[in-house]
Design a protein around this motif. Structure first.
Motif, PDB file in Angstrom:
ATOM      1  N   ASP A   1      61.591 -27.511  57.996  1.00  0.00           N
ATOM      2  CA  ASP A   1      62.641 -29.473  58.006  1.00  0.00           C
ATOM      3  C   ASP A   1      63.761 -29.378  58.290  1.00  0.00           C
ATOM      4  OD1 ASP A   1      63.361 -28.672  55.364  1.00  0.00           O
ATOM      5  OD2 ASP A   1      61.972 -29.727  54.509  1.00  0.00           O
ATOM      6  N   LEU A   2      64.645 -30.127  59.192  1.00  0.00           N
ATOM      7  CA  LEU A   2      66.058 -30.886  59.126  1.00  0.00           C
ATOM      8  C   LEU A   2      67.073 -30.030  57.896  1.00  0.00           C
ATOM      9  CD1 LEU A   2      67.640 -31.522  60.915  1.00  0.00           C
ATOM     10  CD2 LEU A   2      67.039 -33.913  60.697  1.00  0.00           C
ATOM     11  N   HIS A   3      66.107 -30.501  56.573  1.00  0.00           N
ATOM     12  CA  HIS A   3      67.709 -30.501  55.351  1.00  0.00           C
ATOM     13  C   HIS A   3      67.075 -28.814  55.023  1.00  0.00           C
ATOM     14  CE1 HIS A   3      68.923 -31.013  51.388  1.00  0.00           C
ATOM     15  NE2 HIS A   3      67.550 -30.228  51.145  1.00  0.00           N
TER      16      HIS A   3
ATOM     17  N   ILE B   1      80.670 -21.639  49.008  1.00  0.00           N
ATOM     18  CA  ILE B   1      80.980 -23.258  49.119  1.00  0.00           C
ATOM     19  C   ILE B   1      79.411 -23.469  49.884  1.00  0.00           C
ATOM     20  CG2 ILE B   1      81.017 -23.254  51.922  1.00  0.00           C
ATOM     21  CD1 ILE B   1      83.551 -25.686  52.249  1.00  0.00           C
ATOM     22  N   ASP B   2      79.429 -24.984  49.325  1.00  0.00           N
ATOM     23  CA  ASP B   2      78.043 -25.633  49.796  1.00  0.00           C
ATOM     24  C   ASP B   2      77.518 -25.561  51.519  1.00  0.00           C
ATOM     25  OD1 ASP B   2      75.629 -27.407  49.304  1.00  0.00           O
ATOM     26  OD2 ASP B   2      77.266 -28.935  49.384  1.00  0.00           O
ATOM     27  N   PRO B   3      76.881 -25.261  50.903  1.00  0.00           N
ATOM     28  CA  PRO B   3      75.935 -24.944  52.354  1.00  0.00           C
ATOM     29  C   PRO B   3      76.143 -26.384  53.355  1.00  0.00           C
ATOM     30  CG  PRO B   3      74.783 -23.583  51.458  1.00  0.00           C
ATOM     31  CD  PRO B   3      75.554 -24.116  50.750  1.00  0.00           C
ATOM     32  N   ALA B   4      75.265 -27.519  52.929  1.00  0.00           N
ATOM     33  CA  ALA B   4      76.006 -28.655  53.378  1.00  0.00           C
ATOM     34  C   ALA B   4      77.284 -29.150  54.464  1.00  0.00           C
ATOM     35  CB  ALA B   4      74.958 -29.760  52.384  1.00  0.00           C
ATOM     36  N   ARG B   5      78.049 -28.701  54.079  1.00  0.00           N
ATOM     37  CA  ARG B   5      79.765 -28.754  54.182  1.00  0.00           C
ATOM     38  C   ARG B   5      79.967 -28.098  55.379  1.00  0.00           C
ATOM     39  NH1 ARG B   5      81.688 -31.422  50.860  1.00  0.00           N
ATOM     40  NH2 ARG B   5      84.423 -31.440  51.690  1.00  0.00           N
TER      41      ARG B   5
END
Length: 763
Positions: free
Chosen positions: A108-110, A317-321
């Protein structure tokens, strides 16, 4: 009538006829066949055999493999086979693996926004299969046998294999002959394939890699190391050679959510090409302008000329960043906060390079000597070189006359160290005659410990006395030297002694500004006050210097046999042509560039004074009475509007004056006399490209470097042994003292082994 020649050339077509011929023929919009779609995708993903190797090794790492083997024929054009011992692919999923955009990495997108795997698009295998003959055979744990899938025919049949997966790619670009013509020679393609595997090997030291070409083992890197740091050092040494590890320092720095680790090469290890610069973001090799600029900024004042630094940096680093889905080959990334990452990388390298390397070099040389059987004293288990350095020289068995080296050396005693930077004419008129430096060998360290350098009474200045005794038998004369020498090694309490600049330079002189002159900028006054503190209050300056240097001061290395300290840069023994200082340490001889070393010391003191006053938060700014306006491009206007806070932090205020004009209303105080428009353009250009700018800091450091260069001790200045030793002790506690402000080395070590080789000793 004029006859028309039948052989004359035809007239050119009219513009109307040309327009009719060039009119495009409209074609209907239709769906492309799947095979053509895959071949178009292959043009983006598969550039050469190394691209196939990269994609297949990515998949092998995602499967949890502990050993990866790459087999090549003809540089990868005829055959690429990647074997791993990962989790394997079940029989029912093998046909699905070759479909476009089929993957097990995301759902999914997340998952796409927080990608933590090497691959995630699911188009590599389909693209590779469209331009080659591809086959996959795999066996997961718990399956009775492996199964082989032929991508061209779709046939699935049993095969023999242990747990894991093997992907074979034969005859690359056989279906697109035009693409195959653009490939280079087999040797060139092989080199690119090896480089691709090398990048993966540096990222995963816990995985073993092997490369075979034409049935011969080309490269092999085994998984080793009980701890992550040990495994990384071992892998770096195996892949990049031992010199990379020996000539680099460890990096470990936290800056908010960013963690930077790895190794950064010392300035002496810089190369002419950037071929040893590796950056990894969450285990993925990337080429990013922000990271490259940050690393280069950290080396600004320690590299000479156009040299390129060497480093291997690992950013966690946080993969979301971070967005990894911005390039077809996933070699570029985009950070949510580029300035945050830029600052983290720059400070990580700067902090790693700040520690002086003298103590580390001596310790490493001592360990190397300890590993050699001929250099160890069995009685005390102490290196012979270190033991010899603490023993006084033995008296000769026969009498000899004292050697004369010309005129007595003129210098400033240690109690008058403040006169070191005064004009030569004043120093000559005020200084007392100094003791001769060539009259006797330096006192041993054990005798030195009882002579504190800070007490004027303990610095003897007696005149050398000699007694001549005629021999009645042979008529010879024996010369006995009774000269008392000052202590060559200052004590720890005197490490903070500061050398003051020569001459009443305007940079270092505290004077009230004349009425007709403009007042100096605030930050420049701060640096002037810091530099003149030693001139007006010597005792307070020495105490402040000792207090400031206390955290960075390293205790001297102590020999095992004696309790006397063994200083990393040794004891000064002479000065060569007023330019170099010759010192002796436990490993051999140290040669110090006097001006370069003192220039770095003064430069770091000025930077520390300015940064302490400013708090490292915001650079003081100077408002302009009349704003400087200039015609700006749309990109410059957008950058100025988007980075208002960053510009204020840099001490600048740049605001739109009109839709196509920017106005510079304030500049950093240290750069108030410079070109405000040129400074603003440079800062905006860096902000637009890297989301961070070091233009202001670079310009400010150039001013401080000029001040340090003018204030440092000049060549042909004669120093006493105490002054030379004070300079050596300051070098040992000053950050980045291994290079001057221009990137030139300040000292060099010549070991006893190198000296013996010059004179063919032991041969």
């Amino acid at each position: 009538m004029v006859a028309v020649n039948a052989t004359s050339p035809e007239l050119p077509p009219s513009p109307t006829e040309t327009a009719d011929q060039a009119a495009p023929v409209r074609r209907p919009i239709r769906d492309l066949p799947d095979e053509l779609i895959s071949q178009i995708a292959a043009g983006e993903v598969v550039e050469r055999p190394a691209s196939v190797v990269r994609e297949l090794v990515d998949n092998a790492l995602d499967s949890g493999a502990a050993q990866i083997t790459v087999r090549l024929l003809a540089g990868g054009v005829r055959l690429i086979a990647v074997e791993d011992d990962g989790c394997g692919i079940p029989r029912d999923e093998l046909p699905v693996a070759l479909r476009r955009h089929a993957t097990s990495k995301i759902s999914d997108l997340h998952d796409l926004e927080t990608v933590a795997t090497m691959g995630f698009r699911g188009e590599a295998l389909a693209a590779i299969a469209s331009v080659s003959e591809t086959s996959i055979f795999s066996r997961p744990a718990g399956q009775e046998s492996a199964y082989l899938l032929d991508a061209r025919s779709g046939e699935l049949r049993p095969a023999a294999r242990n747990q894991g997966t093997t992907v074979e790619v034969k005859e690359l670009f056989f279906s697109t002959p035009a693409r195959r013509k653009f490939l280079k020679t087999d040797a060139t393609e092989l080199a690119h394939c090896i480089e691709s595997v090398r990048r993966h090997a540096l990222a995963r030291p816990d995985v073993g890699f092997a490369i075979w070409h034409e049935g011969k083992l080309v490269e092999q890197w085994r998984a080793a190391g009980s701890t992550p740091d040990e495994a990384l050092s071992r892998r770096l040494a195996d892949v990049l050679n031992d010199k990379f590890v020996d000539n680099s320092v460890a990096v470990d720095h936290w800056a908010g959510p960013v963690h930077v680790t790895g190794r950064a090469g010392i300035p002496d290890a810089a190369r002419s090409r950037p071929d040893q610069q590796f950056c990894y973001v969450n285990g993925r090799f990337v080429r990013d302008k922000v990271l490259t600029h940050a690393a280069r900024s950290a080396y600004e004042d320690v590299l000479h000329g156009n040299k390129q630094p060497v480093y291997a940096l690992y950013i966690e680093i946080d993969p979301a960043r971070v967005d990894v889905n911005v390039h077809p080959t996933k070699i570029e990334v985009r950070f949510r906060d580029s300035r945050e990452v830029h600052q983290a990388v720059r400070h990580a390298i700067e902090n790693a390079l700040a520690t002086p390397r003298a103590a580390a070099v001596v310790e490493a040389a001592a360990q190397e000597a300890a590993r050699q059987p001929g250099l160890i004293d069995d009685g005390t288990a102490t290196p012979v070189a270190a033991k010899a350095a603490t023993k006084p020289a033995a008296a000769p068995a026969w009498p000899q006359t004292r050697m004369s080296f010309g005129e007595p050396a003129v210098g400033n005693p240690v109690r008058d160290l403040a006169k070191l930077w005064e004009p030569m004419r004043e120093a000559t008129a005020q200084a007392e005659p100094a003791p001769q430096m060539a009259t006797a060998a330096p006192a041993p360290a054990s005798a030195t410990a009882a002579t504190p350098m800070s007490t004027p009474a303990t610095t003897p200045s007696s005149t050398p006395a000699t007694s001549a005794t005629p021999e009645s038998a042979g008529g010879t004369t024996t010369i006995t030297n009774t000269t008392a020498m000052p202590s060559p090694v200052p004590q720890p309490e005197d490490e903070g002694i500061r050398l003051r600049p020569s001459g009443q330079s305007s940079y270092f002189q505290r004077k009230a500004p004349a009425p007709q002159m403009q007042e100096a900028p605030a930050a420049t006054q701060i640096a002037v006050k810091a530099a003149t503190a030693a001139a007006d209050e010597p005792a307070a300056a020495m105490q402040a210097a000792e207090h400031a240097a206390a955290p960075a001061t390293q205790p001297p290395v102590t020999a095992a046999a004696d309790s006397a300290p063994v200083w990393p840069l040794g004891r000064a023994v002479a000065q060569l042509h007023g330019v170099y200082i010759l010192a002796e340490n436990s490993q051999g001889m140290i040669i110090v560039d006097m001006h370069a070393a003192h220039e770095r010391i003064v430069y770091e003191q000025l930077k520390s004074a300015v940064n302490t006053e400013n708090g490292d938060q915001q650079i003081p700014s100077q408002p302009l009475l009349i704003p400087a306006t200039f015609a700006a491009t749309p990109e410059e206007v957008a950058t100025a509007e988007a980075h208002v806070e960053t510009l204020l932090t840099l001490g600048m205020e740049v605001s739109p004056f009109s839709p196509k004009t920017l106005a510079v209303r304030a500049v950093p105080a240290t750069l108030a006399q410079g070109d405000a428009v040129e400074l603003a353009r440079s800062v905006l250009a860096e902000l637009a490209q890297h989301d961070a700018s070091t233009v202001v800091q670079r310009a400010r450091n150039e001013i401080l470097a000029t001040m340090a260069c003018h204030g440092a001790v000049r060549a042909n200045r004669k120093l006493t042994l105490d002054e030379m030793n004070a300079l050596l002790r300051q070098m040992e506690v000053t950050e980045r003292s291994d290079q001057c402000n221009h990137g030139r080395p300040t000292w060099r070590q010549l070991s006893m082994k190198e000296l013996d080789a010059l004179f063919l000793r032991g041969r």
